[in-house]
Write a protein that holds these residues in place. Structure first.
Motif, PDB file in Angstrom:
ATOM      1  N   VAL A 149      39.349 -13.795  -4.528  1.00 20.51           N
ATOM      2  CA  VAL A 149      38.191 -12.886  -4.531  1.00 20.51           C
ATOM      3  C   VAL A 149      37.056 -13.492  -3.705  1.00 20.51           C
ATOM      4  O   VAL A 149      36.155 -12.798  -3.235  1.00 20.51           O
ATOM      5  CB  VAL A 149      37.703 -12.568  -5.978  1.00 20.51           C
ATOM      6  CG1 VAL A 149      38.683 -11.667  -6.700  1.00 20.51           C
ATOM      7  CG2 VAL A 149      37.426 -13.820  -6.778  1.00 20.51           C
ATOM      8  N   ALA A 150      37.073 -14.789  -3.543  1.00 15.75           N
ATOM      9  CA  ALA A 150      36.229 -15.503  -2.591  1.00 15.75           C
ATOM     10  C   ALA A 150      37.061 -16.712  -2.165  1.00 15.75           C
ATOM     11  O   ALA A 150      38.164 -16.916  -2.689  1.00 15.75           O
ATOM     12  CB  ALA A 150      34.919 -15.935  -3.241  1.00 15.75           C
ATOM     13  N   MET A 153      38.799 -18.919  -4.778  1.00 17.96           N
ATOM     14  CA  MET A 153      38.421 -18.343  -6.080  1.00 17.96           C
ATOM     15  C   MET A 153      39.355 -17.188  -6.464  1.00 17.96           C
ATOM     16  O   MET A 153      39.638 -16.325  -5.644  1.00 17.96           O
ATOM     17  CB  MET A 153      36.978 -17.844  -6.018  1.00 17.96           C
ATOM     18  CG  MET A 153      36.469 -17.343  -7.346  1.00 17.96           C
ATOM     19  SD  MET A 153      34.801 -16.719  -7.172  1.00 17.96           S
ATOM     20  CE  MET A 153      33.867 -18.222  -7.171  1.00 17.96           C
ATOM     21  N   ASP A 154      39.842 -17.210  -7.734  1.00 18.68           N
ATOM     22  CA  ASP A 154      40.725 -16.152  -8.227  1.00 18.68           C
ATOM     23  C   ASP A 154      40.099 -15.534  -9.483  1.00 18.68           C
ATOM     24  O   ASP A 154      39.439 -16.230 -10.252  1.00 18.68           O
ATOM     25  CB  ASP A 154      42.097 -16.723  -8.632  1.00 18.68           C
ATOM     26  CG  ASP A 154      42.658 -17.644  -7.562  1.00 18.68           C
ATOM     27  OD1 ASP A 154      42.657 -17.229  -6.391  1.00 18.68           O
ATOM     28  OD2 ASP A 154      43.071 -18.774  -7.919  1.00 18.68           O
ATOM     29  N   THR A 155      40.377 -14.244  -9.686  1.00 15.20           N
ATOM     30  CA  THR A 155      39.949 -13.598 -10.933  1.00 15.20           C
ATOM     31  C   THR A 155      41.180 -13.039 -11.636  1.00 15.20           C
ATOM     32  O   THR A 155      42.040 -12.420 -10.996  1.00 15.20           O
ATOM     33  CB  THR A 155      38.943 -12.468 -10.652  1.00 15.20           C
ATOM     34  OG1 THR A 155      37.777 -13.051 -10.059  1.00 15.20           O
ATOM     35  CG2 THR A 155      38.523 -11.765 -11.938  1.00 15.20           C
ATOM     36  N   THR A 499      37.018 -15.896 -13.939  1.00 12.58           N
ATOM     37  CA  THR A 499      36.885 -16.130 -12.505  1.00 12.58           C
ATOM     38  C   THR A 499      36.854 -17.635 -12.305  1.00 12.58           C
ATOM     39  O   THR A 499      36.001 -18.324 -12.873  1.00 12.58           O
ATOM     40  CB  THR A 499      35.601 -15.470 -11.958  1.00 12.58           C
ATOM     41  OG1 THR A 499      35.733 -14.057 -12.178  1.00 12.58           O
ATOM     42  CG2 THR A 499      35.412 -15.725 -10.482  1.00 12.58           C
ATOM     43  N   GLN A 500      37.826 -18.149 -11.577  1.00 11.87           N
ATOM     44  CA  GLN A 500      37.947 -19.603 -11.474  1.00 11.87           C
ATOM     45  C   GLN A 500      37.910 -20.060 -10.013  1.00 11.87           C
ATOM     46  O   GLN A 500      38.398 -19.371  -9.127  1.00 11.87           O
ATOM     47  CB  GLN A 500      39.229 -20.070 -12.161  1.00 11.87           C
ATOM     48  CG  GLN A 500      40.484 -19.547 -11.530  1.00 11.87           C
ATOM     49  CD  GLN A 500      41.727 -20.067 -12.227  1.00 11.87           C
ATOM     50  OE1 GLN A 500      41.655 -20.616 -13.307  1.00 11.87           O
ATOM     51  NE2 GLN A 500      42.869 -19.906 -11.603  1.00 11.87           N
ATOM     52  N   LEU A 501      37.310 -21.209  -9.861  1.00  6.01           N
ATOM     53  CA  LEU A 501      37.163 -21.775  -8.521  1.00  6.01           C
ATOM     54  C   LEU A 501      37.810 -23.148  -8.505  1.00  6.01           C
ATOM     55  O   LEU A 501      37.443 -24.015  -9.305  1.00  6.01           O
ATOM     56  CB  LEU A 501      35.665 -21.886  -8.195  1.00  6.01           C
ATOM     57  CG  LEU A 501      35.307 -22.576  -6.892  1.00  6.01           C
ATOM     58  CD1 LEU A 501      35.719 -21.722  -5.690  1.00  6.01           C
ATOM     59  CD2 LEU A 501      33.816 -22.876  -6.834  1.00  6.01           C
ATOM     60  N   MET A 516      22.351 -14.267  -7.191  1.00  2.00           N
ATOM     61  CA  MET A 516      23.513 -13.676  -7.874  1.00  2.00           C
ATOM     62  C   MET A 516      24.770 -13.905  -7.046  1.00  2.00           C
ATOM     63  O   MET A 516      24.808 -13.576  -5.861  1.00  2.00           O
ATOM     64  CB  MET A 516      23.255 -12.163  -8.019  1.00  2.00           C
ATOM     65  CG  MET A 516      24.345 -11.415  -8.717  1.00  2.00           C
ATOM     66  SD  MET A 516      24.331 -11.805 -10.474  1.00  2.00           S
ATOM     67  CE  MET A 516      25.688 -10.787 -11.011  1.00  2.00           C
ATOM     68  N   PRO A 517      25.820 -14.496  -7.630  1.00  2.00           N
ATOM     69  CA  PRO A 517      27.047 -14.693  -6.843  1.00  2.00           C
ATOM     70  C   PRO A 517      27.613 -13.347  -6.388  1.00  2.00           C
ATOM     71  O   PRO A 517      27.621 -12.400  -7.178  1.00  2.00           O
ATOM     72  CB  PRO A 517      28.004 -15.358  -7.831  1.00  2.00           C
ATOM     73  CG  PRO A 517      27.185 -15.755  -9.001  1.00  2.00           C
ATOM     74  CD  PRO A 517      25.947 -14.933  -8.998  1.00  2.00           C
ATOM     75  N   THR A 518      28.069 -13.209  -5.147  1.00  2.00           N
ATOM     76  CA  THR A 518      28.603 -11.933  -4.658  1.00  2.00           C
ATOM     77  C   THR A 518      30.010 -12.136  -4.138  1.00  2.00           C
ATOM     78  O   THR A 518      30.440 -13.247  -3.891  1.00  2.00           O
ATOM     79  CB  THR A 518      27.713 -11.352  -3.549  1.00  2.00           C
ATOM     80  OG1 THR A 518      27.586 -12.345  -2.540  1.00  2.00           O
ATOM     81  CG2 THR A 518      26.364 -10.958  -4.064  1.00  2.00           C
TER      82      THR A 518
END
Ligand code: NAD
Length: 518
Positions: A149-150, A153-155, A499-501, A516-518
């Protein structure tokens, strides 16, 4: 024979044995054991075919209800952490045990509720299908994942149980409706506090015996008995996260509001007035048989009974033939072979049904078949009402506005399909409806324009199998998620989104990010 089986046999004996003149008592089920209530308030349970008192049902004390809830809370800690496969195994075993004990469950239903043995087996079978459906919950309760997702980063989402849930059941399907509730709730990882109808608790108790034998740990399902105090306890206990209710409008609205005010999720299935619309192009023989079965089967005590018929145009000429079919139905005790229509649940219910028939006559309907004075030799004290048909009924009449919940069919006339659709849509209930026609375009128009949650086309009682949900609408339902199917799983679960990084390289952050994280 296993120990649980022995305890079960003992329970069955206790339920049947009577000590001197006092009937046996119905036990509570707490922590995997059948426990006698210490209450001083008891409800007599009558066999509707004979009026005999066959058991006494306790109004459980506050301390007993609290003990049951504590047991549910404790069991949730370990049950929710068990593997999904071990919870599924309990359902596989329960499924086999219900099949093996079908006859005994049906006998109990006929004795306490009055319906015929064949119909009682149907009651168990429709509940068994929900147990079978619950075996697929490991696949239905899967979360979702989006990778990247970034950067790095996974959700993903987890579908998790709620905690302690509760079920409050009605009298008309003593096995099926508790089975709409606890199998789905517990396979999702919840525990459940169940309150069966005080008028038919026996099959729930037999199901608890089978649940024990299936290896379900103590406290996962507990059973309490009673009326208003038990319902209020469930609505108010902060530890109960969700309440499943099936029953009348009065109770359903009350429970929806009281439990809702306390922040609980509620699904509330309530009353109905289901219309069968008959077109002159329908298969006459088949339609009239289906109509008679769906109006008078189970003595009309089904929330999906076709209690109202709308004959459109020339189809009105078929009404005398329907009366002939209804006359042929045999009224007798549910356990007597060949019975079509058993007794209604209570003397009060019989009186109410007779009063509603009388109100129809007073308001100008034609009583073309009168079952009020039916005599059943050998069962003179039973609560019998024979098939009854009121014709020329109009929407302003009491017998149309109220759910009669007895073997009474009210017939309205319509000149056109549009008029029939308008009448159905103007009724406040939205549980079920059916059209009988051989014209595909007529059927399609009906399905498209009718504002009712469950529609049958040449199917009189369109209750969906449990891969779908029971989707009554408007006045017949309050809540967001319906019973069983995917919606049933949604009702008993909540979602946690993670949501993990994980950076591929160890990054040293030099500064806190405040936007705010986007
Ligand atoms: P009921 O409302 O009298 O009883 C249902 C449950 O609610 C019982 O456990 C009872 O102890 C409790 N209760 C009764 N009155 C209450 C009150 N005033 N306040 C709080 N709790 C109360 O219903 P019933 O007579 O057992 O069942 C028949 C009704 O259920 C019919 O209206 C029928 O249409 C409806 N029903 C609906 C569906 C559906 O899926 N829509 C299915 C079956 C039955």
């Amino acid at each position: 024979m296993s120990l649980v089986r022995l305890i079960g046999a003992e329970f069955r004996l206790m339920a049947q044995r009577s000590y001197s003149s006092a009937p046996a008592t119905t036990k509570m089920f707490i922590d995997g054991k059948f426990v006698e209530s210490q209450t001083k308030e008891w409800i007599d349970l009558h066999n509707p075919a004979t009026n005999e008192v066959i058991s006494r049902v306790p109004k459980c004390t506050q301390a007993e209800m609290q003990a049951a809830l504590e047991s549910n809370k404790k069991a949730f800690k370990s049950w929710s952490q068990q593997s999904v496969l071990s919870r599924q195994q309990v359902m596989f075993k329960l499924q086999a045990l219900i099949k093996q004990n079908m006859g005994e469950l049906a006998k109990n239903i006929t004795t306490e509720q009055g319906k015929t043995l064949a119909d009682a087996e149907g009651d168990v079978l429709r509940g068994l299908q929900v147990v079978e459906h619950s075996c697929s919950i490991p696949s239905l309760a899967m979360g979702e994942t989006v990778a990247n997702v970034a950067r790095d980063m996974d959700t993903y989402s987890l579908v998790l149980p709620l905690g302690v849930t509760a079920g409050i059941a009605p009298f008309n399907f003593p096995a099926m409706i508790p089975l709409w509730m606890f199998p789905v709730a517990i396979t999702c990882g919840n525990t459940m506090l169940l309150k069966p109808s005080e008028r038919v608790p026996g099959s729930t108790m037999l199901l608890m015996e089978l649940l024990n034998e299936a290896g379900c740990p103590p406290g996962v399902v507990n059973v309490i008995h009673g009326q208003h105090d038990a319902v209020n306890f469930i609505c108010d206990a902060p530890e109960i996260k969700a309440v499943s209710f099936v029953g009348s409008d009065t109770a359903g609205k009350y429970i929806y509001e009281r439990a809702g005010r306390n922040g609980k999720r509620v699904q509330s299935n309530m009353g109905a007035k289901n219309h069968g619309v008959v077109m002159v192009d329908a298969n006459k023989e088949n339609t009239l048989n289906q109509l008679a079965g769906a109006a008078f089967g189970a003595a009309g005590q089904r929330c999906m009974a076709l209690s109202t018929a709308l004959f459109v145009g020339e189809a009105q000429q078929w009404i005398p033939d329907l009366v002939e079919r209804a006359k042929k139905l045999k009224v007798n005790a549910g356990h007597v072979a060949g019975t079509d229509v058993g007794p209604v649940i209570s003397a009060q219910s019989k009186q109410r049904i007779n009063e509603l028939i009388e109100s129809g006559v007073k308001e100008g309907a034609k009583l073309i078949l009168d079952g009020r004075n039916v005599k059943v030799p050998g069962y003179e004290a039973g609560y019998f009402v024979g098939p009854t048909i009121l014709a020329d009924v109009t929407p302003d009449m009491q017998c149309y506005k109220e759910e009669i919940f007895g073997p009474v069919l009210v017939i309205l006339n319509a000149d056109t399909l549009d008029e029939a659709i308008q009448t159905v849509n103007a009724n406040p209930y939205g549980n079920g409806t059916a059209i009988f026609t051989t014209n595909g375009a007529t059927a399609r128009k009906f399905v498209n324009e009718i504002d009712v949650g469950q529609v049958g086309v040449n199917v009189p009682i369109p209750v969906p199998l449990p891969m779908f949900s029971f989707t009554g609408t408007r006045g017949s339902f309050r809540g967001d998620h319906h019973f069983y199917g995917k919606m049933g799983v949604k009702f008993y679960t909540q979602t946690k989104t993670v949501t993990q990084l994980w950076r591929e390289t160890d990054v040293t952050h030099t500064q806190a990010a405040v936007a705010m994280p986007t």
